[in-house]
Design a protein around this motif. Structure first.
Motif, PDB file in Angstrom:
ATOM      1  N   UNK A   1       0.839  -1.103  -0.058  1.00  0.00           N
ATOM      2  CA  UNK A   1       0.262  -0.171   0.005  1.00  0.00           C
ATOM      3  C   UNK A   1       0.772   1.403   0.156  1.00  0.00           C
ATOM      4  N   UNK A   2       1.994   1.380   0.727  1.00  0.00           N
ATOM      5  CA  UNK A   2       2.753   2.439   0.843  1.00  0.00           C
ATOM      6  C   UNK A   2       3.404   2.664  -0.574  1.00  0.00           C
ATOM      7  N   UNK A   3       3.857   1.551  -1.144  1.00  0.00           N
ATOM      8  CA  UNK A   3       4.337   1.879  -2.479  1.00  0.00           C
ATOM      9  C   UNK A   3       3.470   2.381  -3.457  1.00  0.00           C
ATOM     10  N   UNK A   4       2.164   1.750  -3.378  1.00  0.00           N
ATOM     11  CA  UNK A   4       1.080   2.253  -4.461  1.00  0.00           C
ATOM     12  C   UNK A   4       0.900   3.671  -4.109  1.00  0.00           C
ATOM     13  N   UNK A   5       0.759   4.166  -2.804  1.00  0.00           N
ATOM     14  CA  UNK A   5       0.634   5.433  -2.589  1.00  0.00           C
ATOM     15  C   UNK A   5       1.572   6.392  -2.743  1.00  0.00           C
ATOM     16  N   UNK A   6       2.846   5.847  -3.036  1.00  0.00           N
ATOM     17  CA  UNK A   6       4.049   6.660  -3.540  1.00  0.00           C
ATOM     18  C   UNK A   6       4.013   7.091  -5.167  1.00  0.00           C
ATOM     19  N   UNK A   7       2.914   6.594  -5.876  1.00  0.00           N
ATOM     20  CA  UNK A   7       3.022   6.770  -7.269  1.00  0.00           C
ATOM     21  C   UNK A   7       2.400   8.232  -7.655  1.00  0.00           C
ATOM     22  N   UNK A   8       2.682   8.615  -8.981  1.00  0.00           N
ATOM     23  CA  UNK A   8       2.351   9.953  -9.710  1.00  0.00           C
ATOM     24  C   UNK A   8       0.893  10.286  -9.158  1.00  0.00           C
ATOM     25  N   UNK A   9       0.100   9.273  -9.193  1.00  0.00           N
ATOM     26  CA  UNK A   9      -1.448   9.256  -9.208  1.00  0.00           C
ATOM     27  C   UNK A   9      -1.688   8.090  -8.346  1.00  0.00           C
ATOM     28  N   UNK A  10      -2.640   8.199  -7.407  1.00  0.00           N
ATOM     29  CA  UNK A  10      -3.120   6.995  -6.537  1.00  0.00           C
ATOM     30  C   UNK A  10      -4.623   6.981  -6.801  1.00  0.00           C
TER      31      UNK A  10
END
Length: 193
Positions: A47-56
């Protein structure tokens, strides 16, 4: 652009398929089958990696939002798409929002984010299908307070093959596409070319 997906239920999986078909990356082993099925540049992550993307994009059962988003750092102005509806499942009851719009409540779980409501008014089956139909494209609605965030989400909607319609602020447009209670949910509209 990289897109992080938080939620792998029917809506999250449908959106992951659309993202892969548009060759947009999606950001543990428990998701290996979905990643293999979706293909493209998709990959599983935390989840932390997903939340670090350009757009979530967030598509999580309403009652699980506090746990799914509870320990994430400040989003520092990044865009988060609220693809949720305030339904407790099971027993499929409306969450108590005390008269507030669901996206206003959702925004409290993603501090510092520029929140746009989108991808929540159609069933997963329609989101997974090709949005290009004879004579036009399937319509997706969006709403939010930040004009530049809505422009980026509208561009993503277009890249995925849908036709986006900006309904304005969350107080009006967000309520119109909210399930339940909105006037536009489940409206499978086509924008003719």
């Amino acid at each position: 652009m990289t897109v992080g997906m938080i939620g792998t239920g029917s809506i999250g999986a449908a959106l992951a398929r659309r993202l892969a078909q548009a060759d947009i990356s999606r950001g543990p082993e428990s998701l290996a089958d979905l990643v293999a099925e979706v293909g493209g540049r998709s990959r599983a992550g935390t989840v932390r990696e997903a939340a670090a993307q350009d757009l979530v994009m967030v598509a999580v059962n309403w009652s699980k939002l506090p746990v799914a988003l509870g320990e994430l750092p400040d989003f520092s102005g990044r865009i988060v798409i609220d693809a949720n509806n305030p339904i407790i499942a099971p027993p499929f009851e409306l969450a108590e929002l005390h008269g507030r719009p669901s996206t206003e409540v959702f925004a409290e779980y993603v501090p510092g984010a520029r929140v746009v409501k989108a991808f929540n008014h159609l069933p997963a089956k329609l989101l997974a299908e090709d949005p290009r139909v004879p004579g036009g494209r399937r319509v997706l609605f969006l709403a939010g307070a930040d004009a530049s965030a809505k422009t980026e989400v509208a561009a993503l909607i277009d890249k995925l093959g849908f036709f986006g319609i900006d309904l304005g602020q969350l107080s009006e447009g967000g309520r119109a596409i909210n399930i339940p209670g909105g006037t536009l949910p489940i409206q499978n509209l086509i924008r003719l070319d």
